[in-house]
Design an enzyme around this catalytic site. Sequence first.
Site, short mmCIF file in Angstrom:
data_model
loop_
_atom_site.label_atom_id
_atom_site.label_comp_id
_atom_site.label_asym_id
_atom_site.label_seq_id
_atom_site.Cartn_x
_atom_site.Cartn_y
_atom_site.Cartn_z
N MET A 65 -2.19 -18.80 4.74
CA MET A 65 -1.78 -19.43 6.00
C MET A 65 -2.87 -19.21 7.05
SD MET A 65 2.33 -19.19 6.23
CE MET A 65 2.46 -17.53 6.84
N GLY A 71 -8.55 -8.76 3.06
CA GLY A 71 -7.65 -8.88 1.91
C GLY A 71 -7.70 -10.28 1.31
N HIS A 72 -7.68 -11.29 2.18
CA HIS A 72 -7.78 -12.67 1.68
C HIS A 72 -9.13 -12.87 0.98
CE1 HIS A 72 -4.91 -13.62 5.13
NE2 HIS A 72 -4.29 -14.11 4.10
N MET A 219 -3.68 -4.47 5.00
CA MET A 219 -4.19 -5.58 5.82
C MET A 219 -3.18 -6.71 5.86
SD MET A 219 -8.22 -5.78 5.35
CE MET A 219 -9.20 -4.31 5.59
N ARG A 222 -0.67 -10.32 10.56
CA ARG A 222 0.19 -9.93 11.68
C ARG A 222 -0.25 -8.62 12.33
NH1 ARG A 222 4.37 -12.66 8.33
NH2 ARG A 222 5.18 -14.37 9.59
O1 PAF Z 1 1.31 -15.48 1.60
C1 PAF Z 1 1.14 -16.48 2.33
O2 PAF Z 1 0.18 -16.56 3.10
C2 PAF Z 1 2.14 -17.63 2.24
O3 PAF Z 1 3.42 -17.17 2.03
C3 PAF Z 1 1.74 -18.69 1.20
C4 PAF Z 1 1.74 -18.13 -0.20
C5 PAF Z 1 0.36 -19.26 1.53
C6 PAF Z 1 2.75 -19.85 1.24
O4 PAF Z 1 2.78 -20.45 2.49
#
Ligand code: PAF
Length: 331
Positions: A65, A71-72, A219, A222
């Site tokens: 999102m 982490g991402h 991480m 939010r």
């Molecule tokens: O973990 C997230 O960021 C969300 O829940 C996801 C998997 C992208 C679905 O909107």
Amino acid sequence: MTGLTRRVLEARMRLPAAPPGAPGEEAMSESSGPLPEVVRDPRELRRRLDAARAHGARVAFVPTMGALHAGHLELVRHARSLADVVVVSIFVNPTQFGPREDLASYPRDLDGDLRLLAGVPADLVLAPSVEAVYPPGHATTVHVAGLTEGLCGAHRPGHFDGVATVVAKLFSMVGPCVAVFGRKDFQQLQVVRRMAADLDLPVTVIGRPTVREPDGLAMSSRNRYLTPEQRRRATALVEGLRAASSAFAAGQRDPAILQSLIRARLEGRVDGIDYVFVGDPETLRPYEGPVPRGRTALAAVAARIGRTRLIDNAELGTDDLGVPEDRPPGA
Ligand code: PAF
């Protein structure tokens, strides 16, 4: 030949890339390399990916999102190691937010996210509008029974229907052979696995260990809501999990005692506890009696600090607070 297809072919000729660095400051550095291309239209994305697949490319997918953090980036880096083309989606999915939740204020910074992704790198970013994902007349919801009833599902009604629906739709748009998720959202990971298996989706779902700040805080996008004083208190979650993890390592198998160790670290430091759970990581249900011999236990917590809801978890019975790495397909 499209730029993407050319890059796939070039990538196939290249020697393996140097191993990725550890998450942290270095992993967050922005690159001066080319920004990943942003595709807004899911049909255009599919067209581009079909062309790459026609040249034999494997596609890996990391749904997000946005408001990306280290982490991402670790998920994207892992995806990079599994496939020729890496697609990241950035879509703040309205259907997974409750009416009193933070949809409107959820952090959005596409330009910053693209600069971070250039350093990994990702190939394509799918950033669709809400209308492209949920066109007028949209009437289908994916509901995963059982796994969604407890933990966050009990406190966020409809949340996992929104997650399962959007992830099913994103899988359909991207058509990945592998998708990478973080284990911080452990219930989400199990729900997505169940959904993909039940709908016979040809995708391998990989769960990666939670990436933590130096003081242990998991991480999360939010975390940026927290004031400095709240940020100091937020380590109560990981401290509770560590206490349970140490007790488990010392032989404690009583879920009630393990939960009370976590609660003791939270009380007086957080402003509200949604749940503290110690139970079966597969079913997400409590064990009847002590944790069975030879089994691990999921310890999971959701707590509020100010108006920010934080979650964290650990699989007790593994050697550290992290969790065992999932094996990539074929390994
Ligand atoms: O973990 C997230 O960021 C969300 O829940 C996801 C998997 C992208 C679905 O909107």
